[in-house]
Design a protein around this motif. Structure first.
Motif, short mmCIF file in Angstrom:
data_model
loop_
_atom_site.label_atom_id
_atom_site.label_comp_id
_atom_site.label_asym_id
_atom_site.label_seq_id
_atom_site.Cartn_x
_atom_site.Cartn_y
_atom_site.Cartn_z
N TRP A 186 -26.79 -91.89 43.66
CA TRP A 186 -26.70 -91.27 42.33
C TRP A 186 -26.48 -89.77 42.45
O TRP A 186 -25.66 -89.19 41.72
CB TRP A 186 -27.98 -91.57 41.55
N ARG A 187 -27.17 -89.12 43.38
CA ARG A 187 -26.96 -87.70 43.59
C ARG A 187 -25.55 -87.43 44.09
O ARG A 187 -24.90 -86.45 43.69
CB ARG A 187 -27.98 -87.15 44.59
N GLY A 188 -25.05 -88.30 44.99
CA GLY A 188 -23.69 -88.14 45.47
C GLY A 188 -22.66 -88.31 44.37
O GLY A 188 -21.65 -87.60 44.32
N ALA A 189 -22.92 -89.25 43.44
CA ALA A 189 -22.00 -89.45 42.33
C ALA A 189 -21.97 -88.23 41.41
O ALA A 189 -20.91 -87.86 40.90
CB ALA A 189 -22.39 -90.71 41.56
N ARG A 190 -23.11 -87.59 41.20
CA ARG A 190 -23.14 -86.39 40.36
C ARG A 190 -22.35 -85.25 40.99
O ARG A 190 -21.79 -84.42 40.29
CB ARG A 190 -24.58 -85.95 40.13
N MET A 191 -22.32 -85.23 42.32
CA MET A 191 -21.58 -84.17 43.03
C MET A 191 -20.13 -84.56 43.27
O MET A 191 -19.38 -83.82 43.91
CB MET A 191 -22.26 -83.88 44.36
N HIS A 192 -19.74 -85.74 42.76
CA HIS A 192 -18.37 -86.25 42.92
C HIS A 192 -17.98 -86.29 44.39
O HIS A 192 -16.87 -85.91 44.78
CB HIS A 192 -17.37 -85.37 42.14
N GLY A 193 -18.91 -86.75 45.21
CA GLY A 193 -18.66 -86.82 46.64
C GLY A 193 -18.83 -88.22 47.17
O GLY A 193 -19.01 -89.19 46.42
N GLN A 194 -18.80 -88.32 48.47
CA GLN A 194 -18.99 -89.61 49.14
C GLN A 194 -20.40 -89.68 49.75
O GLN A 194 -21.08 -88.67 49.89
CB GLN A 194 -17.94 -89.79 50.23
N CYS A 195 -20.79 -90.89 50.10
CA CYS A 195 -22.05 -91.11 50.79
C CYS A 195 -21.78 -91.92 52.05
O CYS A 195 -20.94 -92.83 52.04
CB CYS A 195 -23.05 -91.87 49.92
N THR A 196 -22.48 -91.55 53.10
CA THR A 196 -22.35 -92.25 54.36
C THR A 196 -23.69 -92.86 54.74
O THR A 196 -24.72 -92.18 54.72
CB THR A 196 -21.88 -91.31 55.48
N VAL A 197 -23.66 -94.13 55.06
CA VAL A 197 -24.85 -94.84 55.52
C VAL A 197 -24.68 -95.12 57.01
O VAL A 197 -23.69 -95.73 57.43
CB VAL A 197 -25.07 -96.15 54.75
N VAL A 198 -25.64 -94.65 57.80
CA VAL A 198 -25.63 -94.86 59.25
C VAL A 198 -26.80 -95.76 59.60
O VAL A 198 -27.96 -95.45 59.29
CB VAL A 198 -25.75 -93.53 60.01
N CYS A 199 -26.52 -96.89 60.24
CA CYS A 199 -27.55 -97.79 60.72
C CYS A 199 -27.62 -97.73 62.24
O CYS A 199 -26.59 -97.80 62.92
CB CYS A 199 -27.29 -99.23 60.26
N LEU A 200 -28.82 -97.59 62.74
CA LEU A 200 -29.07 -97.54 64.18
C LEU A 200 -29.92 -98.74 64.56
O LEU A 200 -31.09 -98.83 64.17
CB LEU A 200 -29.78 -96.24 64.56
N HIS A 201 -29.33 -99.67 65.28
CA HIS A 201 -30.03 -100.89 65.66
C HIS A 201 -30.54 -100.74 67.09
O HIS A 201 -29.76 -100.67 68.04
CB HIS A 201 -29.09 -102.10 65.55
N LEU A 202 -31.85 -100.67 67.27
CA LEU A 202 -32.46 -100.49 68.58
C LEU A 202 -32.69 -101.87 69.21
O LEU A 202 -33.66 -102.55 68.92
CB LEU A 202 -33.78 -99.73 68.43
N HIS A 203 -31.79 -102.26 70.08
CA HIS A 203 -31.77 -103.63 70.58
C HIS A 203 -32.89 -103.91 71.59
O HIS A 203 -33.36 -105.05 71.68
CB HIS A 203 -30.42 -103.94 71.21
N ASN A 204 -33.27 -102.94 72.37
CA ASN A 204 -34.24 -103.20 73.44
C ASN A 204 -35.63 -102.65 73.11
O ASN A 204 -36.36 -102.21 73.99
CB ASN A 204 -33.75 -102.62 74.76
N LEU A 205 -36.00 -102.68 71.85
CA LEU A 205 -37.29 -102.13 71.44
C LEU A 205 -38.45 -102.85 72.13
O LEU A 205 -39.44 -102.22 72.53
CB LEU A 205 -37.45 -102.26 69.92
#
Length: 398
Positions: A254-273
């Motif tokens: 919602w904040r990104g939409a107000r700024m007329h920008g994009q949003c990036t989602v980064v997922c980090l999957h820790l395989h050997n936890l």
């Protein structure tokens, strides 16, 4: 007043003032109900202890005897009532043991009523032995002590591990009450050795009671932290999870939409936890999660949303993006901090080196038209598929 008497009571006063200063500092720093209770406890019982010595008569020689008698007669039972109330809160008696709860509640009520009656009696006392009022107050204060001791013993028998130390605090309190009331009623019986023992028991009671209160408050905070899991927070890292995380992602979009920008989602999957769990013990899992959380926070700062999608998948949301270089630099910092090994301590107290093996999924969307759940799912799927792009794992012990 003899020099030895003045020295002993002054040392006791110094110890109580130190405890009061520490309690006041705790109030100023934490501003919690528990810290205020600790301050009131030290001030009330400390004032009662000093009042029973000869210091008030030395400081205020023009104080009317009736006022001093009223304070000595009423403050003891009042402090007993306060101690019983705080003991019930410390034990959690209202939720765990109804017998203890009602005993403490009725005991505190009786003591408050006794204090009011004793104050009225002392103000209007016209007899030749004002010590009679003090003796009645001593009896009720001793009754409060016996009730507190019995409740502490019962709590220990029911499995409260800290209650045995509360029994020790009650024994110090017994020495304090016995010594102070004996000194008030029969000062000629006391030498400096008896006064020194009374002062020691007084300060020791405050030290033990304060330490137990701090320990129980720490346990309660830990329970609140663990209970936060049901409210959407991971107990090991404090990061938002579940619906709380998705609501934060939605807010970021919602904040990104107000700024007329994009949003990036980064997922980090820790395989050997869980790889080190068999050799180092399962305690290392929380150490790894806590360290990885700190590294991610250091890499992305505190303006980005950071959460835990599931125990092995971290989510970072960068909102309001207008330049792709920002995302590239953030991803590069994440790769740098996650590619470094970290040391953990196993159950056998040996150090183990953990090398994270992770996958990273990056999804950039227009904030105004994106579905948070779908974007996070897509980034999580990519992080699982990109596991081979992360550095290989290594684990050694030394």
């Amino acid at each position: 007043m003899e020099t030895s008497e003045l020295m002993v009571w002054s040392c006791m006063l110094g110890g109580l003032l130190t405890m009061a200063t520490v309690a006041l500092a705790d109030v100023l720093m934490n501003r919690s109900v528990a810290s205020w209770r600790g301050l009131v406890f030290v001030l009330m019982l400390g004032s009662c202890a000093i009042l029973m010595t000869s210091l008030p008569a030395l400081w205020f020689p023009e104080l009317p005897p009736s006022v001093l008698l009223t304070l000595k007669a009423s403050l003891g039972p009042l402090c007993g009532a306060l101690s019983l109330i705080y003991l019930g809160l410390w034990l959690g008696a209202a939720a765990e043991d109804r017998i203890v709860y009602y005993s403490l509640a009725w005991g505190a009520t009786v003591l408050v009523g006794t204090a009011v009656l004793l104050a009225f009696w002392a103000l209007n006392y016209e007899g030749e032995r004002p010590e009679d009022v003090i003796e009645v107050a001593a009896v009720f204060s001793g009754g409060a002590l016996l009730l507190a001791l019995g409740v502490s013993v019962r709590a220990h028998a029911l499995g409260d591990q800290l209650a045995r130390w509360m029994v020790v605090a009650c024994f110090f309190l017994a020495g304090m009450i016995l010594g102070l009331y004996t000194y008030t009623l029969h000062p000629s019986w006391f030498g400096w050795q008896g006064m020194a023992l009374t002062a020691f028991c007084t300060v020791a009671h405050f030290l033990v009671a304060t330490a137990l209160a701090v320990r129980r408050n720490r346990q309660n905070r830990q329970l609140l932290r663990l209970a936060g899991l049901a409210q959407g927070a991971d107990p090991a890292t404090g990061l938002p999870t579940g619906s709380v995380l998705l609501s934060k992602v939605d807010d970021a979009f919602w904040r990104g939409a107000r700024m007329h920008g994009q949003c990036t989602v980064v997922c980090l999957h820790l395989h050997n936890l869980y790889e080190l769990g068999e050799s180092a013990g399962h305690r290392v899992d929380q150490q790894i999660l806590t360290s990885i959380t700190a590294r991610i926070r250091r890499a992305v700062g505190f303006r980005c949303v950071v959460g835990l999608y599931h125990p092995r998948c971290f989510v970072v949301v960068i909102s309001g993006i207008k330049h792709e270089e920002l995302v590239e630099r953030t991803v590069l910092r994440l790769r740098m901090v996650l590619s470094k090994p970290l040391s953990v301590v196993g159950l056998d107290e040996t150090f183990h080196t953990f090398m994270p093996r992770y996958g990273m999924g990056v999804v950039t969307v227009h904030a105004a038209s994106a579905d948070p759940v779908a974007v996070v799912d897509e980034a999580e799927r990519k992080s699982w598929e990109n596991a081979g792009n992360a550095p290989p794992a290594a684990a050694t012990a030394f």
